[in-house]
Design a protein around this motif. Structure first.
Motif, mmCIF file in Angstrom:
data_model
loop_
_atom_site.group_PDB
_atom_site.id
_atom_site.type_symbol
_atom_site.label_atom_id
_atom_site.label_comp_id
_atom_site.label_asym_id
_atom_site.label_seq_id
_atom_site.Cartn_x
_atom_site.Cartn_y
_atom_site.Cartn_z
ATOM 1 N N ALA A 115 0.817 -1.218 0.000
ATOM 2 C CA ALA A 115 0.000 0.000 0.000
ATOM 3 C C ALA A 115 0.846 1.261 0.000
ATOM 4 C CB ALA A 115 -0.932 0.006 1.208
ATOM 5 N N VAL A 116 1.977 1.218 0.689
ATOM 6 C CA VAL A 116 2.827 2.400 0.779
ATOM 7 C C VAL A 116 3.747 2.520 -0.426
ATOM 8 C CG1 VAL A 116 4.686 3.452 2.119
ATOM 9 C CG2 VAL A 116 2.689 2.535 3.280
ATOM 10 N N SER A 117 4.226 1.404 -0.927
ATOM 11 C CA SER A 117 5.178 1.469 -2.035
ATOM 12 C C SER A 117 4.518 1.751 -3.379
ATOM 13 C CB SER A 117 5.999 0.185 -2.120
ATOM 14 O OG SER A 117 5.170 -0.919 -2.433
ATOM 15 N N THR A 118 3.267 1.385 -3.547
ATOM 16 C CA THR A 118 2.608 1.566 -4.840
ATOM 17 C C THR A 118 2.651 3.016 -5.325
ATOM 18 O OG1 THR A 118 1.225 -0.369 -4.514
ATOM 19 C CG2 THR A 118 0.461 1.244 -6.127
ATOM 20 N N PRO A 119 2.208 4.003 -4.539
ATOM 21 C CA PRO A 119 2.288 5.383 -5.053
ATOM 22 C C PRO A 119 3.705 5.897 -5.175
ATOM 23 C CG PRO A 119 1.434 5.369 -2.813
ATOM 24 C CD PRO A 119 1.544 3.937 -3.244
ATOM 25 N N VAL A 120 4.604 5.449 -4.302
ATOM 26 C CA VAL A 120 5.977 5.928 -4.324
ATOM 27 C C VAL A 120 6.710 5.388 -5.553
ATOM 28 C CG1 VAL A 120 8.184 5.911 -3.107
ATOM 29 C CG2 VAL A 120 6.069 6.243 -1.827
ATOM 30 N N VAL A 121 6.562 4.107 -5.825
ATOM 31 C CA VAL A 121 7.217 3.502 -6.983
ATOM 32 C C VAL A 121 6.699 4.134 -8.273
ATOM 33 C CG1 VAL A 121 7.465 1.369 -8.309
ATOM 34 C CG2 VAL A 121 7.797 1.347 -5.838
ATOM 35 N N ALA A 122 5.396 4.424 -8.316
ATOM 36 C CA ALA A 122 4.801 5.012 -9.521
ATOM 37 C C ALA A 122 5.409 6.363 -9.861
ATOM 38 C CB ALA A 122 3.296 5.153 -9.335
ATOM 39 N N MET A 123 5.880 7.090 -8.868
ATOM 40 C CA MET A 123 6.426 8.424 -9.137
ATOM 41 C C MET A 123 7.941 8.432 -9.292
ATOM 42 S SD MET A 123 6.342 10.362 -5.535
ATOM 43 C CE MET A 123 7.995 10.548 -4.915
ATOM 44 N N ARG A 124 8.610 7.314 -9.064
ATOM 45 C CA ARG A 124 10.075 7.288 -9.114
ATOM 46 C C ARG A 124 10.641 7.726 -10.454
ATOM 47 N NH1 ARG A 124 11.439 2.417 -5.454
ATOM 48 N NH2 ARG A 124 11.653 3.597 -3.535
ATOM 49 N N GLN A 125 9.931 7.482 -11.496
ATOM 50 C CA GLN A 125 10.409 7.862 -12.824
ATOM 51 C C GLN A 125 10.166 9.337 -13.128
ATOM 52 O OE1 GLN A 125 12.242 5.629 -14.434
ATOM 53 N NE2 GLN A 125 11.842 4.336 -12.675
ATOM 54 N N HIS A 126 9.589 10.052 -12.155
ATOM 55 C CA HIS A 126 9.243 11.455 -12.360
ATOM 56 C C HIS A 126 9.884 12.302 -11.266
ATOM 57 C CE1 HIS A 126 6.354 10.196 -15.381
ATOM 58 N NE2 HIS A 126 6.005 9.249 -14.539
ATOM 59 N N ARG A 127 11.124 12.644 -11.486
ATOM 60 C CA ARG A 127 11.887 13.427 -10.510
ATOM 61 C C ARG A 127 11.146 14.690 -10.070
ATOM 62 N NH1 ARG A 127 18.222 14.879 -11.140
ATOM 63 N NH2 ARG A 127 18.366 16.283 -9.372
ATOM 64 N N GLU A 128 10.412 15.288 -10.991
ATOM 65 C CA GLU A 128 9.687 16.526 -10.694
ATOM 66 C C GLU A 128 8.549 16.315 -9.689
ATOM 67 O OE1 GLU A 128 7.420 14.570 -14.007
ATOM 68 O OE2 GLU A 128 9.535 14.846 -13.534
ATOM 69 N N LYS A 129 8.156 15.061 -9.448
ATOM 70 C CA LYS A 129 7.087 14.781 -8.492
ATOM 71 C C LYS A 129 7.611 14.541 -7.066
ATOM 72 C CE LYS A 129 3.586 13.044 -11.622
ATOM 73 N NZ LYS A 129 2.616 11.981 -11.857
ATOM 74 N N THR A 130 8.905 14.663 -6.870
ATOM 75 C CA THR A 130 9.465 14.499 -5.535
ATOM 76 C C THR A 130 8.828 15.502 -4.589
ATOM 77 O OG1 THR A 130 11.575 13.810 -6.493
ATOM 78 C CG2 THR A 130 11.611 14.500 -4.188
ATOM 79 N N CYS A 131 8.467 15.041 -3.421
ATOM 80 C CA CYS A 131 7.838 15.918 -2.429
ATOM 81 C C CYS A 131 8.728 17.126 -2.141
ATOM 82 C CB CYS A 131 7.598 15.139 -1.138
ATOM 83 S SG CYS A 131 7.057 16.159 0.240
ATOM 84 N N PHE A 132 8.138 18.311 -2.147
ATOM 85 C CA PHE A 132 8.864 19.553 -1.899
ATOM 86 C C PHE A 132 9.627 19.508 -0.581
ATOM 87 C CE2 PHE A 132 8.911 23.606 0.357
ATOM 88 C CZ PHE A 132 9.668 24.381 -0.497
ATOM 89 N N TYR A 133 8.986 19.027 0.479
ATOM 90 C CA TYR A 133 9.594 19.024 1.813
ATOM 91 C C TYR A 133 10.764 18.045 1.905
ATOM 92 C CZ TYR A 133 5.231 21.418 2.686
ATOM 93 O OH TYR A 133 4.183 22.278 2.612
ATOM 94 N N HIS A 134 10.587 16.867 1.322
ATOM 95 C CA HIS A 134 11.667 15.877 1.324
ATOM 96 C C HIS A 134 12.837 16.358 0.455
ATOM 97 C CE1 HIS A 134 8.334 13.463 2.866
ATOM 98 N NE2 HIS A 134 9.260 12.686 3.400
ATOM 99 N N LYS A 135 12.512 16.980 -0.655
ATOM 100 C CA LYS A 135 13.533 17.540 -1.558
ATOM 101 C C LYS A 135 14.337 18.625 -0.827
ATOM 102 C CE LYS A 135 13.417 20.290 -5.782
ATOM 103 N NZ LYS A 135 12.549 20.635 -6.923
ATOM 104 N N TYR A 136 13.637 19.503 -0.112
ATOM 105 C CA TYR A 136 14.294 20.573 0.640
ATOM 106 C C TYR A 136 15.274 19.997 1.662
ATOM 107 C CZ TYR A 136 14.910 24.579 3.738
ATOM 108 O OH TYR A 136 15.458 25.571 4.502
ATOM 109 N N LEU A 137 14.828 18.984 2.389
ATOM 110 C CA LEU A 137 15.705 18.360 3.385
ATOM 111 C C LEU A 137 16.900 17.695 2.712
ATOM 112 C CD1 LEU A 137 16.483 17.448 6.217
ATOM 113 C CD2 LEU A 137 14.873 15.540 5.969
ATOM 114 N N ALA A 138 16.663 16.966 1.635
ATOM 115 C CA ALA A 138 17.749 16.274 0.939
ATOM 116 C C ALA A 138 18.818 17.253 0.455
ATOM 117 C CB ALA A 138 17.200 15.467 -0.236
ATOM 118 N N LYS A 139 18.399 18.403 -0.046
ATOM 119 C CA LYS A 139 19.357 19.410 -0.514
ATOM 120 C C LYS A 139 20.140 20.030 0.639
ATOM 121 C CE LYS A 139 17.211 20.972 -4.802
ATOM 122 N NZ LYS A 139 16.610 22.126 -5.493
ATOM 123 N N LYS A 140 19.560 20.044 1.817
ATOM 124 C CA LYS A 140 20.168 20.663 2.988
ATOM 125 C C LYS A 140 21.221 19.754 3.653
ATOM 126 C CE LYS A 140 18.541 22.854 7.265
ATOM 127 N NZ LYS A 140 19.086 24.192 7.104
#
Length: 183
Positions: A115-140
């Protein structure tokens, strides 16, 4: 102090980190109302092991979560049912033998993962769909910082893969298992 006398940071992510994610068209199912959520966003729900496994179905029906014809009826509609409470109910059920309990928990674990991996895996091929908050933390993040996630999903891992230079899921976790267990 950490590496080269730099002050290092530990970031701890709880369920709110996934709940607040804007990474998918629908919210990733979390704690409260978990099963009702997956029933509403993933038709047909029969693809999830919890809704068709025989041992789980028998346990659900015997504990009042539904009937023999629809053993998960309550799970699919109860938006207040807490996933951890449900998990604990199975773990602490003295009315089933240990082998059955472990089999039921395994079905629950598979359901959560799917249930948790299905939406996450579906977006992996779309870098632009990365969550804003997670992206912000990763860059920091800086070399030597740590991220501890208590989430079932891999949203932070995916953000780090795309936006944290030098990090890779095969080599970048940076924690030796001996360190975790104190050996």
């Amino acid at each position: 102090m950490g590496l080269n006398n730099k002050k290092l940071t530990v970031y701890i992510l709880g369920a709110g980190a996934s709940y607040a994610s804007n990474a998918t068209e629908y919210k990733i199912p979390v704690q409260k109302g978990f099963f009702a959520r997956i029933a509403s966003i993933f038709p047909p729900i029969s693809v999830f092991p919890i809704f068709h496994d025989i041992q789980m179905s028998q346990w659900l029906a015997s504990r009042g979560y539904g009937s023999i014809s629809d053993p998960a009826a309550i799970l699919k509609t109860n938006h207040d049912l807490n996933l951890e409470d449900f998990y604990s109910e199975i773990e602490n059920d003295t009315g089933v033998d240990e082998a059955t309990r472990q089999a039921i928990l395994k079905v629950l674990d598979r359901t959560i993962f799917q249930a948790v991996s299905t939406p996450v895996v579906a977006m992996r091929q779309h870098r632009e769909k990365t969550c804003f908050y997670h992206k912000y933390l990763a860059k920091k993040l800086r070399s030597g910082d740590s991220v501890v996630s208590f989430n079932y999903d891999s949203l932070i891992d995916d953000a780090m893969l795309y936006y944290c230079s030098g990090w890779h899921p095969l080599t970048g976790h940076g924690v030796e298992f001996d360190e975790v267990y104190g050996k």
